[in-house]
Scaffold this active site. Structure first.
Site, mmCIF file in Angstrom:
data_model
loop_
_atom_site.group_PDB
_atom_site.id
_atom_site.type_symbol
_atom_site.label_atom_id
_atom_site.label_comp_id
_atom_site.label_asym_id
_atom_site.label_seq_id
_atom_site.Cartn_x
_atom_site.Cartn_y
_atom_site.Cartn_z
ATOM 1 N N SER A 1 38.650 34.490 48.537
ATOM 2 C CA SER A 1 38.629 34.244 47.094
ATOM 3 C C SER A 1 38.188 32.829 46.771
ATOM 4 O O SER A 1 37.927 32.532 45.609
ATOM 5 C CB SER A 1 40.002 34.523 46.502
ATOM 6 O OG SER A 1 40.984 33.813 47.208
ATOM 7 N N HIS B 1 33.165 39.251 47.330
ATOM 8 C CA HIS B 1 34.486 39.032 46.729
ATOM 9 C C HIS B 1 34.807 40.134 45.717
ATOM 10 O O HIS B 1 34.241 40.155 44.625
ATOM 11 C CB HIS B 1 34.512 37.635 46.072
ATOM 12 C CG HIS B 1 35.835 37.268 45.493
ATOM 13 N ND1 HIS B 1 35.977 36.437 44.414
ATOM 14 C CD2 HIS B 1 37.084 37.635 45.847
ATOM 15 C CE1 HIS B 1 37.260 36.314 44.134
ATOM 16 N NE2 HIS B 1 37.957 37.023 44.982
ATOM 17 N N GLU C 1 31.622 39.718 43.388
ATOM 18 C CA GLU C 1 30.923 38.430 43.418
ATOM 19 C C GLU C 1 30.277 38.319 44.793
ATOM 20 O O GLU C 1 30.960 38.470 45.808
ATOM 21 C CB GLU C 1 31.975 37.316 43.270
ATOM 22 C CG GLU C 1 31.710 36.287 42.245
ATOM 23 C CD GLU C 1 32.833 35.240 42.167
ATOM 24 O OE1 GLU C 1 33.868 35.320 42.861
ATOM 25 O OE2 GLU C 1 32.632 34.306 41.386
ATOM 26 N N ASN D 1 37.211 32.423 40.409
ATOM 27 C CA ASN D 1 38.469 31.683 40.527
ATOM 28 C C ASN D 1 38.365 30.237 40.065
ATOM 29 O O ASN D 1 39.367 29.611 39.758
ATOM 30 C CB ASN D 1 38.997 31.788 41.950
ATOM 31 C CG ASN D 1 39.598 33.155 42.179
ATOM 32 O OD1 ASN D 1 40.135 33.761 41.249
ATOM 33 N ND2 ASN D 1 39.479 33.667 43.384
HETATM 34 N N1 CAA Z 1 45.166 50.575 42.154
HETATM 35 C C1 CAA Z 1 44.387 51.558 41.687
HETATM 36 N N2 CAA Z 1 44.315 51.887 40.378
HETATM 37 C C2 CAA Z 1 45.091 51.200 39.533
HETATM 38 C C3 CAA Z 1 45.938 50.168 39.950
HETATM 39 C C4 CAA Z 1 45.975 49.862 41.330
HETATM 40 N N3 CAA Z 1 46.733 48.884 41.833
HETATM 41 N N4 CAA Z 1 46.576 49.663 38.876
HETATM 42 C C5 CAA Z 1 46.140 50.353 37.802
HETATM 43 N N5 CAA Z 1 45.229 51.277 38.197
HETATM 44 C C6 CAA Z 1 44.492 52.201 37.335
HETATM 45 C C7 CAA Z 1 45.441 53.170 36.656
HETATM 46 O O1 CAA Z 1 45.639 54.304 37.435
HETATM 47 C C8 CAA Z 1 44.677 53.517 35.408
HETATM 48 O O2 CAA Z 1 43.694 54.478 35.705
HETATM 49 P P1 CAA Z 1 43.198 55.510 34.595
HETATM 50 O O3 CAA Z 1 42.535 54.706 33.520
HETATM 51 O O4 CAA Z 1 42.263 56.283 35.409
HETATM 52 O O5 CAA Z 1 44.364 56.223 34.133
HETATM 53 C C9 CAA Z 1 43.915 52.243 35.067
HETATM 54 O O6 CAA Z 1 43.920 51.454 36.273
HETATM 55 C C10 CAA Z 1 44.604 51.500 33.959
HETATM 56 O O7 CAA Z 1 45.947 51.307 34.340
HETATM 57 P P2 CAA Z 1 47.173 51.322 33.346
HETATM 58 O O8 CAA Z 1 46.858 52.168 32.169
HETATM 59 O O9 CAA Z 1 48.402 51.633 34.122
HETATM 60 O O10 CAA Z 1 47.404 49.812 32.941
HETATM 61 P P3 CAA Z 1 46.424 48.803 32.255
HETATM 62 O O11 CAA Z 1 45.653 49.419 31.161
HETATM 63 O O12 CAA Z 1 47.252 47.594 32.019
HETATM 64 O O13 CAA Z 1 45.371 48.437 33.386
HETATM 65 C C11 CAA Z 1 44.728 46.847 34.988
HETATM 66 C C12 CAA Z 1 45.774 47.886 34.597
HETATM 67 C C13 CAA Z 1 43.385 47.527 35.248
HETATM 68 C C14 CAA Z 1 45.233 46.214 36.279
HETATM 69 C C15 CAA Z 1 44.588 45.835 33.811
HETATM 70 O O14 CAA Z 1 45.846 45.351 33.454
HETATM 71 C C16 CAA Z 1 43.708 44.667 34.135
HETATM 72 O O15 CAA Z 1 42.496 44.736 34.054
HETATM 73 N N6 CAA Z 1 44.323 43.510 34.500
HETATM 74 C C17 CAA Z 1 43.611 42.312 34.875
HETATM 75 C C18 CAA Z 1 43.130 42.466 36.293
HETATM 76 C C19 CAA Z 1 42.429 41.232 36.776
HETATM 77 O O16 CAA Z 1 42.246 40.264 36.063
HETATM 78 N N7 CAA Z 1 42.032 41.283 38.037
HETATM 79 C C20 CAA Z 1 41.408 40.172 38.661
HETATM 80 C C21 CAA Z 1 42.489 39.454 39.434
HETATM 81 S S1 CAA Z 1 41.825 38.039 40.172
HETATM 82 C C22 CAA Z 1 41.159 38.589 41.575
HETATM 83 O O17 CAA Z 1 41.279 39.683 41.999
HETATM 84 C C23 CAA Z 1 40.389 37.582 42.292
HETATM 85 C C24 CAA Z 1 41.111 36.697 43.200
HETATM 86 O O18 CAA Z 1 40.481 36.276 44.149
HETATM 87 C C25 CAA Z 1 42.494 36.188 42.965
#
Ligand code: CAA
Length: 283
Positions: A119, A140, A152, A190
């Site tokens: 990351s 990434h 990425e 990040n």
């Molecule tokens: N694995 C697989 N699918 C998942 C999941 C997981 N861990 N968590 C949620 N989902 C799926 C759900 O099943 C749901 O699918 P459907 O639309 O098909 O029903 C969908 O995602 C939406 O989930 P929810 O309705 O339960 O909840 P939500 O609307 O809050 O969405 C989320 C969940 C997609 C995680 C959303 O909250 C989100 O986009 N959050 C931000 C995520 C983000 O910023 N990620 C980047 C993190 S930084 C990174 O990864 C880089 C790094 O290097 C640190």
């Protein structure tokens, strides 16, 4: 070179997601970790995710079984001998990554591409641990991998155009959107996300507002799907601290100084969702 067989090193949160999306796209995947328990745990997460897709009628039971049949469990890095692309998703530690890459370089076929899901660590430095820096690249993925569209793609100093194109095509075959960025600390994602999270933690530290209020402001006011403190707990506070330290050290500006409260939580073992407690409590 057509990529058909891949290996994912590390069966944790990111590695299992990366293995899942490749298996769904028809690649043969060796899901590797240091012991069978970790690999089995990664597979259990994949199985659960795919079953949810079946329940939602986005996938048939046959498609789920076909995807699972594309996953081969592995506890030996030697399996790298069988693949065209390795994606490393082990812990964020430069010495560990260098060791893994040196071993993969010895084991993987000459044509194989070695990618890292780091990351924030420099791709060029990881590549220097191998004798094939032109075939090393950053891939990434974002968490949760099955949901997030972005990959990425980070070129190291020596990465060739051919390797870049091949990895870009692979990301597209997963129905993801590859975005090319250069090799600087934190890349783009990040470099921008983590200072925002760190600032949210300073906002708690300085008593400006409670975590719930900060998250509510960012969710309702900026339309972010999760507030920054919920997101920090989801990423893992140890990972957040590590990325901030990488930015601070690599870019040398005090605006990247990790918040002391973040350090305190990590020292206390409050690592977010995975440890049951971070800015919030999880049961
Ligand atoms: N694995 C697989 N699918 C998942 C999941 C997981 N861990 N968590 C949620 N989902 C799926 C759900 O099943 C749901 O699918 P459907 O639309 O098909 O029903 C969908 O995602 C939406 O989930 P929810 O309705 O339960 O909840 P939500 O609307 O809050 O969405 C989320 C969940 C997609 C995680 C959303 O909250 C989100 O986009 N959050 C931000 C995520 C983000 O910023 N990620 C980047 C993190 S930084 C990174 O990864 C880089 C790094 O290097 C640190």
């Amino acid at each position: 070179m057509k990529i058909q067989n891949i290996m994912v090193v590390g069966a944790g949160q990111m590695g299992s997601g990366i293995a899942q999306v490749h298996a769904e796209a028809g690649y043969h995947v060796y899901l590797n970790d240091i012991d069978a328990a970790r690999v089995e745990k990664g597979l259990a997460v994949i199985r659960k995710n795919l079953s949810r897709q079946v329940e939602k009628e986005r996938m048939t039971e046959e498609q789920k079984e076909a995807a699972l049949a594309h996953i081969h469990l592995s506890t030996e890095l030697d399996d790298a001998q069988k693949v065209d692309l390795v994606i490393e998703a082990a812990i964020e530690n430069m010495d560990t990554k260098k060791e893994i890459f040196a071993a993969l370089d010895r084991l993987a076929p000459e044509h194989a591409i070695l990618a890292t899901n780091t990351s924030s660590l420099p791709i060029t430095e990881i590549a220097a641990a191998t004798n094939r820096p032109e075939q090393v690249i950053g891939m990434h993925f974002m968490n949760p991998v099955p949901v997030m569209k972005l990959v990425e793609i980070i070129r190291g100093l020596a990465t060739t155009d051919e390797v870049f194109e091949n990895v870009k095509n692979t990301a597209e075959a997963l129905k993801k959107v590859p975005v090319e960025v250069n090799d600087f600390p934190g890349f783009v994602s990040n470099r921008i996300l983590l200072p925002m999270i760190n600032e949210a933690i300073y906002t708690v530290y300085e008593g400006v507002a409670e975590p719930e209020a900060i998250d509510e402001v960012m969710k309702l006011g900026m339309n972010h799907p999760m507030g920054p403190l919920t997101l920090a707990d989801f990423i893992g506070l140890d990972t957040c601290l590590y990325i901030m330290e990488t930015l601070h050290e690599g870019l040398g500006d005090d605006k990247y100084r990790p918040c002391p409260l973040l350090r305190k939580y990590v020292k206390a073992g409050w690592l977010g969702k995975k440890s049951g407690r971070g800015f919030y409590q999880y049961h």
